[in-house]
Scaffold this motif. Structure first.
Motif, PDB file in Angstrom:
ATOM      1  N   GLU A 109       0.785  -1.158  -0.114  1.00 43.95           N
ATOM      2  CA  GLU A 109       0.047   0.035   0.016  1.00 43.95           C
ATOM      3  C   GLU A 109       0.942   1.111  -0.092  1.00 43.95           C
ATOM      4  OE1 GLU A 109      -2.515   0.638   3.395  1.00 43.95           O
ATOM      5  OE2 GLU A 109      -4.027   1.928   2.104  1.00 43.95           O
ATOM      6  N   SER A 110       1.918   1.211   0.758  1.00 44.89           N
ATOM      7  CA  SER A 110       2.843   2.329   0.849  1.00 44.89           C
ATOM      8  C   SER A 110       3.562   2.638  -0.743  1.00 44.89           C
ATOM      9  CB  SER A 110       4.026   2.328   1.743  1.00 44.89           C
ATOM     10  OG  SER A 110       3.405   2.413   3.143  1.00 44.89           O
TER      11      SER A 110
ATOM     12  N   GLY B 230      14.087   0.096  -2.633  1.00 45.85           N
ATOM     13  CA  GLY B 230      14.231   1.581  -2.466  1.00 45.85           C
ATOM     14  C   GLY B 230      13.263   2.354  -1.810  1.00 45.85           C
ATOM     15  N   ALA B 231      12.032   1.727  -1.740  1.00 44.94           N
ATOM     16  CA  ALA B 231      10.872   2.507  -0.830  1.00 44.94           C
ATOM     17  C   ALA B 231      10.940   2.132   0.489  1.00 44.94           C
ATOM     18  CB  ALA B 231       9.547   2.281  -1.521  1.00 44.94           C
ATOM     19  N   MET B 232      11.703   1.423   0.882  1.00 48.65           N
ATOM     20  CA  MET B 232      11.610   0.739   2.296  1.00 48.65           C
ATOM     21  C   MET B 232      11.748   1.880   3.430  1.00 48.65           C
ATOM     22  SD  MET B 232      14.825   1.197   3.738  1.00 48.65           S
ATOM     23  CE  MET B 232      14.662   0.336   5.390  1.00 48.65           C
ATOM     24  N   PRO B 233      12.195   3.002   3.125  1.00 48.82           N
ATOM     25  CA  PRO B 233      12.249   4.193   4.337  1.00 48.82           C
ATOM     26  C   PRO B 233      10.839   4.440   4.564  1.00 48.82           C
ATOM     27  CG  PRO B 233      14.025   4.895   2.766  1.00 48.82           C
ATOM     28  CD  PRO B 233      13.346   3.555   2.203  1.00 48.82           C
ATOM     29  N   TYR B 234       9.924   4.402   3.493  1.00 45.15           N
ATOM     30  CA  TYR B 234       8.659   4.785   3.749  1.00 45.15           C
ATOM     31  C   TYR B 234       7.606   3.527   4.321  1.00 45.15           C
ATOM     32  CZ  TYR B 234      11.115   7.666   0.877  1.00 45.15           C
ATOM     33  OH  TYR B 234      12.288   8.573   0.339  1.00 45.15           O
ATOM     34  N   ALA B 235       7.857   2.551   3.282  1.00 47.30           N
ATOM     35  CA  ALA B 235       7.043   1.361   3.255  1.00 47.30           C
ATOM     36  C   ALA B 235       7.155   0.658   4.850  1.00 47.30           C
ATOM     37  CB  ALA B 235       7.165   0.484   2.251  1.00 47.30           C
ATOM     38  N   GLN B 236       8.606   0.585   5.344  1.00 46.65           N
ATOM     39  CA  GLN B 236       8.598  -0.165   6.401  1.00 46.65           C
ATOM     40  C   GLN B 236       7.891   0.368   7.746  1.00 46.65           C
ATOM     41  OE1 GLN B 236      12.577  -0.207   8.277  1.00 46.65           O
ATOM     42  NE2 GLN B 236      12.964   2.017   8.005  1.00 46.65           N
ATOM     43  N   TRP B 237       7.443   1.642   7.470  1.00 42.76           N
ATOM     44  CA  TRP B 237       6.542   2.291   8.540  1.00 42.76           C
ATOM     45  C   TRP B 237       5.098   2.287   7.896  1.00 42.76           C
ATOM     46  CZ3 TRP B 237       8.785   1.260  12.794  1.00 42.76           C
ATOM     47  CH2 TRP B 237      10.227   1.445  13.154  1.00 42.76           C
TER      48      TRP B 237
ATOM     49  N   PHE C 268       3.974   4.022   5.786  1.00 42.27           N
ATOM     50  CA  PHE C 268       3.919   5.564   5.773  1.00 42.27           C
ATOM     51  C   PHE C 268       3.142   5.708   4.446  1.00 42.27           C
ATOM     52  CE2 PHE C 268       5.423   9.822   4.016  1.00 42.27           C
ATOM     53  CZ  PHE C 268       5.126  10.454   5.136  1.00 42.27           C
ATOM     54  N   PRO C 269       2.372   6.906   4.146  1.00 40.10           N
ATOM     55  CA  PRO C 269       1.857   7.603   5.243  1.00 40.10           C
ATOM     56  C   PRO C 269       0.642   7.317   6.197  1.00 40.10           C
ATOM     57  CG  PRO C 269       1.132   8.534   3.108  1.00 40.10           C
ATOM     58  CD  PRO C 269       1.731   7.184   2.923  1.00 40.10           C
ATOM     59  N   PHE C 270       0.246   5.880   5.953  1.00 41.27           N
ATOM     60  CA  PHE C 270      -0.946   5.439   6.583  1.00 41.27           C
ATOM     61  C   PHE C 270      -0.947   5.466   7.952  1.00 41.27           C
ATOM     62  CE2 PHE C 270      -0.639   4.033   2.282  1.00 41.27           C
ATOM     63  CZ  PHE C 270      -1.585   4.705   1.451  1.00 41.27           C
ATOM     64  N   GLU C 271       0.259   5.306   8.477  1.00 38.00           N
ATOM     65  CA  GLU C 271       0.520   4.883   9.964  1.00 38.00           C
ATOM     66  C   GLU C 271       1.957   5.392  10.337  1.00 38.00           C
ATOM     67  OE1 GLU C 271      -0.359   0.841  11.917  1.00 38.00           O
ATOM     68  OE2 GLU C 271      -0.375   0.451   9.622  1.00 38.00           O
ATOM     69  N   ASN C 272       1.999   5.514  11.570  1.00 34.40           N
ATOM     70  CA  ASN C 272       3.479   5.596  12.193  1.00 34.40           C
ATOM     71  C   ASN C 272       4.146   6.930  11.730  1.00 34.40           C
ATOM     72  OD1 ASN C 272       3.593   2.951  13.433  1.00 34.40           O
ATOM     73  ND2 ASN C 272       3.930   2.196  11.588  1.00 34.40           N
ATOM     74  N   LYS C 273       3.636   8.012  11.325  1.00 30.91           N
ATOM     75  CA  LYS C 273       4.184   9.309  11.074  1.00 30.91           C
ATOM     76  C   LYS C 273       5.307   9.662  11.951  1.00 30.91           C
ATOM     77  CE  LYS C 273       0.996  11.330   7.482  1.00 30.91           C
ATOM     78  NZ  LYS C 273      -0.037  12.418   7.419  1.00 30.91           N
ATOM     79  N   GLU C 274       4.923   9.752  13.033  1.00 26.85           N
ATOM     80  CA  GLU C 274       6.097  10.382  14.187  1.00 26.85           C
ATOM     81  C   GLU C 274       7.267   9.310  14.007  1.00 26.85           C
ATOM     82  OE1 GLU C 274       4.577  10.987  18.093  1.00 26.85           O
ATOM     83  OE2 GLU C 274       6.592  11.949  18.458  1.00 26.85           O
TER      84      GLU C 274
ATOM     85  N   VAL D  75       6.603  13.756   0.715  1.00 24.23           N
ATOM     86  CA  VAL D  75       6.931  13.374   2.060  1.00 24.23           C
ATOM     87  C   VAL D  75       6.558  14.523   2.765  1.00 24.23           C
ATOM     88  CG1 VAL D  75       8.631  12.817   3.492  1.00 24.23           C
ATOM     89  CG2 VAL D  75       8.356  11.561   1.413  1.00 24.23           C
ATOM     90  N   GLN D  76       7.199  15.652   2.500  1.00 27.42           N
ATOM     91  CA  GLN D  76       7.179  17.041   3.198  1.00 27.42           C
ATOM     92  C   GLN D  76       5.797  17.274   3.561  1.00 27.42           C
ATOM     93  OE1 GLN D  76       9.681  20.113   1.490  1.00 27.42           O
ATOM     94  NE2 GLN D  76      11.477  19.272   2.183  1.00 27.42           N
ATOM     95  N   GLU D  77       4.761  17.191   2.507  1.00 29.89           N
ATOM     96  CA  GLU D  77       3.523  17.617   2.630  1.00 29.89           C
ATOM     97  C   GLU D  77       2.714  16.750   3.658  1.00 29.89           C
ATOM     98  OE1 GLU D  77       1.409  17.531  -1.332  1.00 29.89           O
ATOM     99  OE2 GLU D  77       2.937  18.855  -1.833  1.00 29.89           O
ATOM    100  N   GLU D  78       2.902  15.485   3.580  1.00 31.17           N
ATOM    101  CA  GLU D  78       2.315  14.663   4.694  1.00 31.17           C
ATOM    102  C   GLU D  78       2.818  14.722   5.888  1.00 31.17           C
ATOM    103  OE1 GLU D  78       0.046  11.946   4.459  1.00 31.17           O
ATOM    104  OE2 GLU D  78      -0.215  12.376   2.114  1.00 31.17           O
ATOM    105  N   LEU D  79       3.951  15.081   6.268  1.00 32.66           N
ATOM    106  CA  LEU D  79       4.375  15.530   7.551  1.00 32.66           C
ATOM    107  C   LEU D  79       3.897  16.584   7.905  1.00 32.66           C
ATOM    108  CD1 LEU D  79       8.209  14.399   7.408  1.00 32.66           C
ATOM    109  CD2 LEU D  79       6.287  13.175   8.708  1.00 32.66           C
ATOM    110  N   LYS D  80       3.692  17.786   6.931  1.00 29.72           N
ATOM    111  CA  LYS D  80       3.172  19.028   7.344  1.00 29.72           C
ATOM    112  C   LYS D  80       1.730  18.788   7.937  1.00 29.72           C
ATOM    113  CE  LYS D  80       5.849  22.008   4.570  1.00 29.72           C
ATOM    114  NZ  LYS D  80       6.417  22.266   3.073  1.00 29.72           N
ATOM    115  N   LYS D  81       0.947  17.958   7.327  1.00 27.72           N
ATOM    116  CA  LYS D  81      -0.356  17.704   7.486  1.00 27.72           C
ATOM    117  C   LYS D  81      -0.338  17.285   9.032  1.00 27.72           C
ATOM    118  CE  LYS D  81      -2.180  15.439   3.522  1.00 27.72           C
ATOM    119  NZ  LYS D  81      -2.336  14.082   2.693  1.00 27.72           N
TER     120      LYS D  81
END
Lengths: 350, 780
Positions: free
Chosen positions: B159-160, B596-603, B605-611, B647-653
């Motif tokens: 999904e990520s 290559g997408a593991m920094p996001y997908a391992q967590w 992101f952006p569906f969960e674990n944003k912090e 990524v920046q937008e998702e975090l800003k949200k």
């Protein structure tokens, strides 16, 4: 490590453990641990060795996580110095450059260099370290050097088993140096000029050689043109003088008096005997603290040695008595400096 | 607590390690090491996911040692170092392994075995050696969170990935195009340029090369040329190292400013008199100087020197659009089938006089330059080789023959040789010889690739080239040269990322289209899905419209319960905004995209674990083998740069400070690329040579510590390491032995004297000088 250079870090740890901690500190300080009363000096030695191990284990923990943690826990379970269950929960030691004592490091380096030169000379003339020798001569380049060596002379003397160090302010006349060009270093640089330069080096006076050693360079005039030579461009060796042997490393020279007087020979024998008896103790499975009684069927010269150094021997081997007897039926056959004899070592109270 | 220091009977590293492992397990020492640093500054490490369908080797031990020691060091420095394990579970390595295990080929999937069954096996097989990997991880003392790994085949992970793909799609960075791409017939899929740049893919091979003679057609426009030859036949000479492309030939390309000559000579094979056209600069490759203007009338076939003379000289531009007769006509390759106006001389700037004849045989299907020039001149296209790498029907004696020996068939007869022999007999070959050159091979099958026209999806990495180059300069590379050289050059010469894979077990490309989709006509609808919620909504809309009836899928909490893999995703009908039913395109995504997408997908992101993500991005440190330079290191870097704004937008949200200072579009700040592990003689380790080192055996015999210490201190990690067990033995004896003796000495006498460090610490200055000297310059 912050620079991601683990290879350099690992090698530095290896070097510390091998050349500094084990082959210098522990070697030289062994007696502090097994001799004497449990008081200031001994406690210092224990604390120091403990702290060294603790630091080394922490430093190596990232690379060797198992051994470091096992030994750390062995230590920490007794002392409780750190409130953690694993070295991997402990803090990494922080380096503090202000903590360094450069002058101390320099003189310890001198002690190590002098010792290694003397030991190499012993090897060359085939006299083992257990045989005490009389004197080491060291030509000094300046007063500071002498001062530094004097501060560590006890370490050197015990490490190389020599009675005293004498300093020479002027090496000329006593130690003769030989000089020859280092063809490998010079050849590339000089090419065709190699030949006349080699000839010029060949006729260097002792004074010129000393100057080169002291200044680490010398200027030669060749066909009216100046040419600078550095220490690496030449090889300097010393000629042995009768009764002495000489070794050189960089601008450090030592001469060893290799005459074994009857007095020194007796002491050497005594030390050799101590070594053999220690081995018997160990082979017999005695604890390091067990007291023993010893009987020796010594012959000829050895009798003198044993008699003369009886107290020393007893102290070293923790013997309450040391008896010279004419013959022993069943004892351990040992050899001391090519003389064979028999001894019996019995645990006291056994 | 104990009052005596433990004394050992002898040094036995493996047994000490066994005890330590038990203690660590009992006390959960690894998680403790993280929990104890709760609230401290994080040090971020990313684990490059291995593929667990193969056994781990000694080269894995070196990179894992490196990773572990940095993480342990940073932990001891006071950082909190979370490290999630990961598993790479899709893609070619797995599929080829399963094909081999089942004794099937790609063609059999969906026939002999259903796609569902096949993928179920892949899912199981991919973690076949997970236990072995976990065992190695444990035994070598690699602390990584094995209990909560990221697994690339899991729905959350995918999904990520879909979210990222949708971000790229929305920015116009995801596009579909037909182009000539590296293709592996043996693996049955296209390959990306980074796959083609894996170490060892380029191999020196000896191929049959051929200078073929294409007969010029006599027309009004070619009259000047035929006249110059005295009215006799004229042939264009063109060289190829892939004779199998000759039946697909549709053009001959010349350089407009290159000088060409018309030469009269004899065919070296048939000894018939001929007139040939080639670049003047290359004439010397085909004729001997002493033959120039020699006696033509007196020439005998056995003569060593063949006479020749130049009849005319002209520029390439003069040849434009002159026609020639097809070299190898068959029912399958008629001009009509080609679909354009083929068999003409074309002009192209890519022609050089470095090699060959200066006239380039042009088969649009099998070369990127050929394709481009072919399109420009509208000569049509013929793809006479199928996806398995064999000739199609309708090519006479060559029909159905493999163009290379993709199947390791011992009976294989090289069709290239047969084509050359045919040309030779027909007076259509001027020179045939074995030619040694470097040719790319598939990184997984080791078989030669070919260039093939593929309809594929691309990520437009080139649009962000400048950003990627600039960001790379801020990365600390170890060694520096790899970052500047191997990686830097790679970035400078990047091409768009071919994302499509024509396989079964992988991340599906989440693009759905209506049946009337046609880019050129501008009809139809297309939807790129970026979340399970979007998928569910479009699915439910389709259900309402009467589709998906035969699928018995459940929607729970607004989410469709479905495995995001083939075959089921291909059966889902989604309803377009315009109310049309849509089916998914057939493509799967390059497996290197997954990792290559593991920094996001391992967590997730952006569906969960944003912090958690915000604190763990980018990585402070990653380390893998140098073979990842154009692999994982590249895909991590590319995705970091491409989706920076998303990524920046998702975090800003969610109220995080998402400035460039924190998130500059970098995926990692420091990267260590370790060298290869060779055998002690410096040969590559391979099963064939039988010099592979079993890491379990090494650790069992010498202990993990001695192995780790050896691997790290023997040579800088980025040098190639010549692995010699003698070196481990030496480390064990010299380093660990010495330290062990020192400890034993200490323990022996401390136990005698009762030293337990109960006395106050003696200030350094009050200790003997040698004590002051030995204490390392560290404060306590």
């Amino acid at each position: 490590m912050d620079e991601y250079e683990p290879t350099q870090a690992g090698r530095a740890i290896e070097d510390f453990v091998d050349t500094q901690l084990s082959n210098w500190y522990v070697r030289l300080c062994r007696r502090r641990f097994w001799k004497g009363e449990y008081e200031h000096d001994k406690i210092c030695a224990y604390q120091t060795l403990y702290e060294c191990m603790e630091t080394v284990l922490s430093l190596m923990a990232p690379i060797a996580p198992f051994f470091s943690d096992a030994i750390f826990n062995n230590l920490n379970q007794v002392t409780g110095r750190q409130k953690v269950a694993s070295i991997h929960h402990a803090d990494f030691p922080k380096s503090n450059p202000a903590y360094r004592d450069v002058s101390l490091e320099q003189r310890m380096q001198l002690a190590q260099d002098i010792s290694s030169l003397v030991l190499s000379l012993r090897k060359k003339v085939n006299i083992k370290v257990r045989q005490p020798l009389g004197k080491v001569l060291i030509p000094i380049l300046n007063a500071e050097m002498q001062h530094q060596i004097e501060k560590v002379s006890d370490l050197i003397l015990s490490e190389v088993n020599v009675k005293q160090i004498q300093f020479l302010t002027d090496s000329e006349g006593f130690i003769k140096k030989k000089i020859k060009p280092n063809f490998k270093a010079l050849g590339n640089r000089l090419g065709a000029k190699m030949k006349p330069v080699a000839a010029a080096i060949g006729v260097f006076s002792q004074e010129e050689i000393s100057r080169l050693e002291k200044d680490k360079k010398i200027v030669l005039i060749l066909d009216g043109e100046p040419l600078e030579l550095v220490l690496g461009d030449v090889e300097i060796n010393s000629e042995d003088i009768p009764g002495w042997t000489v070794a050189v490393k960089g601008n450090l020279t030592v001469a060893l008096d290799v005459t074994v007087t009857p007095e020194l020979l007796n002491e050497g024998n005594a030390r050799e005997l101590v070594n053999r008896i220690q081995k018997i103790r160990k082979d017999s499975g005695f604890e390091v603290t067990d007291r023993v009684e010893v009987k020796i069927a010594a012959k000829d010269t050895l009798t003198t040695s044993v008699a003369q150094f009886s107290d020393y021997i007893c102290m070293e081997i923790l013997a309450d008595s040391l008896e010279i007897v004419p013959d022993i039926q069943d004892g351990t056959e040992i050899e001391v400096n090519d003389i064979s004899l028999k001894v019996i070592v019995t645990k006291k109270g056994a | 607590m104990s009052d005596k220091y433990r004394e050992y009977p002898q040094l036995n590293l493996p047994s000490i390690e066994q005890e330590v492992l038990e203690k660590w397990a009992k006390e959960d020492a690894f998680h403790q090491s993280i929990d104890l640093r709760e609230g401290r500054q994080p040090f971020v490490f990313y684990e490059g996911p291995p593929s667990a369908n193969g056994m781990p080797g000694i080269h894995h031990v070196i990179s894992r040692t490196l990773k572990d020691l940095v993480c342990r060091y940073k932990t001891m420095q006071g950082f909190q170092v979370k490290r999630k394990a990961g598993w790479d579970t899709h893609g070619l390595p797995v599929e080829l392994g399963v094909e081999k295990m089942l004794g099937i080929t790609k063609d059999d999937i969906g026939k002999k075995i259903s796609v569902a069954e096949y993928n179920a096996i892949c899912r199981k097989e991919v973690l076949k050696y997970k236990d072995k990997w976990d065992e190695l991880t444990r035994k070598m003392g690699y602390w990584v969170d094995l209990a909560h790994p990221y697994i690339t085949f899991e729905n959350n992970y995918i999904e990520s990935l879909w979210w990222i793909l949708q971000q790229l799609y929305n920015k116009g960075l995801l596009y579909e195009s037909v182009s000539i791409q590296p293709y592996s017939p043996a693996a049955g899929t296209g390959l990306s340029s980074h796959e083609l740049n894996q170490p060892g893919t380029y191999k020196d091979v000896r191929d049959t090369s051929c200078v073929a003679m294409f007969k010029a057609a006599a027309t009004e426009t070619s009259k000047w040329l035929i006249d110059a030859a005295g009215g006799e036949d004229v042939y264009y000479m063109a060289w190829t190292t892939t004779p199998w492309t000759l039946p697909s030939n549709l053009g001959l390309t010349v350089g407009p400013r290159i000088d060409y000559v018309l030469v009269r000579t004899f065919n070296p094979y048939t000894h018939l008199p001929i007139n040939v056209v080639l670049a003047e600069a290359l004439l010397g490759k085909y004729v001997k100087p002493e033959g120039r203007d020699a006696d033509f009338a007196g020439f005998k076939p056995e003569d060593k020197v063949i006479p020749w003379k130049i009849l005319s000289t002209f520029k390439g531009s003069q040849l434009e659009n002159l026609r020639y007769e097809q070299l190898l006509p068959y029912p399958a390759n008629t001009a009509q089938k080609a679909g354009g106006d083929p068999f003409r001389v074309l002009l192209g700037d890519f022609v050089t006089t470095e090699d060959g004849t200066g006239i380039v045989h042009t088969a649009p299907a099998f070369g990127a330059d050929d394709y481009k020039v072919g399109k420009k001149y509208d000569i049509g296209i013929l793809t006479l080789v199928d996806r398995e790498g064999k000739f199609v029907d309708g090519l006479g004696e060559f029909s159905h023959r493999y163009v290379k020996n993709y199947k390791d068939d011992p009976q294989y007869v090289d069709v290239n040789v047969d084509i050359c022999v045919k040309l030779k007999k027909e007076n259509r070959a001027f020179k045939i010889e074995k030619y040694e050159h470097s040719y790319p091979h598939c990184w997984r099958t080791d078989k030669p690739i070919l260039y093939y026209p593929l309809d594929a999806w691309f990520i437009k990495t080139t649009a962000y080239k400048d950003r990627m180059v600039a960001l790379n300069k801020t990365i600390q590379w170890k060694p520096k040269s790899t970052g500047e050289g191997r990686f830097g050059n790679w970035l400078e010469n990047m091409v768009d990322w071919n994302l499509s894979r024509d396989r079964y077990w992988g991340t599906p490309l989440p693009v759905w289209r209506s049946a009337d989709w046609d880019v050129e006509k501008g009809t139809g609808e297309e939807l790129c899905i970026g979340s399970l919620a979007q998928l569910t909504a479009a699915y439910e809309a389709a259900v309402k419209a009467g589709y998906n009836k035969e699928l018995s899928l459940i929607v729970k909490d607004g989410k469709l319960e479905v495995d995001l893999h083939k075959p089921i995703v291909d059966e889902l009908v989604l309803l377009s905004p315009g109310g049309k039913p849509m089916k998914r395109v057939h493509d799967l995504v390059d497996v290197w995209f997954d990792s290559g997408a593991m920094p996001y997908a391992q967590w997730h992101f952006p569906f969960e674990n944003k912090e958690i993500f915000a604190q763990n991005y980018p990585a402070d440190f990653i380390a893998e083998g140098v073979d990842q330079t154009r692999g994982w290191f590249y895909t991590l870097h590319a995705l970091g740069a491409l989706i920076k704004e998303s990524v920046q937008e998702e975090l800003k949200k969610d109220g995080f400070d998402a400035s460039d200072a924190h998130y500059p579009g970098l995926a990692y700040k420091t990267v260590v690329s370790n060298g290869l592990v060779l055998d002690k003689e410096g040969n590559k380790m391979s099963k064939r040579l039988g010099n592979v080192v079993d890491p379990f055996d090494t650790i069992h015999r010498f202990g993990a510590d001695a192995t780790r210490w050896y691997l790290i201190t023997n040579a800088s990690p980025w040098e190639n390491l010549k692995f010699d067990v003698e070196g481990i033995r030496e480390v064990q004896r010299k380093f660990f032995g010495t330290l062990y003796n020192t400890y034993q000495f200490f323990a022996l006498y401390s136990n005698v004297d009762g030293f337990t460090y109960k006395e106050a610490q003696v200030p350094l200055k009050e200790r003997p000088e040698i004590d002051q000297w030995i204490i390392p310059p560290y404060t306590r």
